[in-house]
Write an enzyme that holds these catalytic residues in place. Structure first.
Site, PDB file in Angstrom:
ATOM      1  N   GLY A 105       0.819  -1.208   0.000  1.00  0.00           N
ATOM      2  CA  GLY A 105       0.000   0.000   0.000  1.00  0.00           C
ATOM      3  C   GLY A 105       0.851   1.255   0.000  1.00  0.00           C
ATOM      4  O   GLY A 105       1.652   1.479  -0.904  1.00  0.00           O
ATOM      5  N   ASP A 106       0.672   2.075   1.036  1.00  0.00           N
ATOM      6  CA  ASP A 106       1.467   3.307   1.156  1.00  0.00           C
ATOM      7  C   ASP A 106       2.478   3.192   2.294  1.00  0.00           C
ATOM      8  O   ASP A 106       2.812   4.173   2.946  1.00  0.00           O
ATOM      9  CB  ASP A 106       0.555   4.521   1.350  1.00  0.00           C
ATOM     10  CG  ASP A 106      -0.278   4.447   2.624  1.00  0.00           C
ATOM     11  OD1 ASP A 106      -0.354   3.353   3.226  1.00  0.00           O
ATOM     12  OD2 ASP A 106      -0.848   5.476   3.026  1.00  0.00           O
TER      13      ASP A 106
END
Length: 195
Positions: A105-106
């Protein structure tokens, strides 16, 4: 002669395909950084070197603050462009000997070998926070995000690389509790003094 060159071409193509499959298995498809399994393997090796050579080993767990609204407002294509730029900024913010990965993801990670003191990990983490805070220009749109970082420093070999990453992850949540763009430092063993 034709058969020899045909089989040589097949072998060459198979070798190229194998190299590409190996690269894909080790790297994040979007950013080109190491992926989580390769990050953990690399951390295991760094941990073994720590046992043999001494010194200090740091792990940073980086989570982007305010990234979800970027996807929600501008779309995933823009979010992907920001993640690619984040990857480039992370590479430039760490030392050339450090390893950076996209953990999912981030979330990103960094392995910092040969630290002289815990302050070195904090200095690198601060540089990352400052680097990520500079607005991103995506097709003329200015996008601002920040990074929260959990840092862990070890002075002795750790029993498990994933445990060290887990501790850095917990420190990242401690940083997030303090607000966006914060850093929290933890220690993987008691001989590392707080800065």
């Amino acid at each position: 002669l034709h058969d020899v060159s045909f089989w040589a071409d097949i072998r060459s193509e198979l070798a190229r395909s194998n190299r590409e499959l190996t690269r894909l298995a080790r790297h994040d498809h979007l950013t080109g950084l190491f992926n989580r399994p390769m990050f953990l393997d690399t951390l295991d090796l760094a941990n073994s070197r720590l046992a043999r050579l001494g010194g200090r080993l740091g792990v940073l767990y980086v989570d982007l603050d305010g990234f979800k609204p970027v996807n929600d407002r501008y779309g995933h294509h823009t979010g992907d462009r920001v993640l690619i730029e984040v990857a480039g900024r992370l590479r430039r913010a760490v030392r050339t000997s450090d390893v950076v990965a996209r953990l999912g993801g981030d979330e990103f990670g960094a392995i910092l070998e040969n630290l002289r003191a815990p302050e070195d990990a904090l200095r690198i983490a601060r540089h990352i926070v400052e680097t990520i805070a500079v607005p991103f220009d995506v097709d003329g749109t200015q996008i601002s995000i920040s990074a929260s970082i959990g840092a862990v420093v070890a002075g002795h070999k750790q029993p498990d690389a994933s445990a060290m990453v887990g501790q850095a992850d917990r420190m990242m949540y401690e940083a997030k509790r303090r607000g966006p763009g914060q850093i929290a430092l933890g220690h993987a063993d008691p001989d590392v003094e707080s800065p």
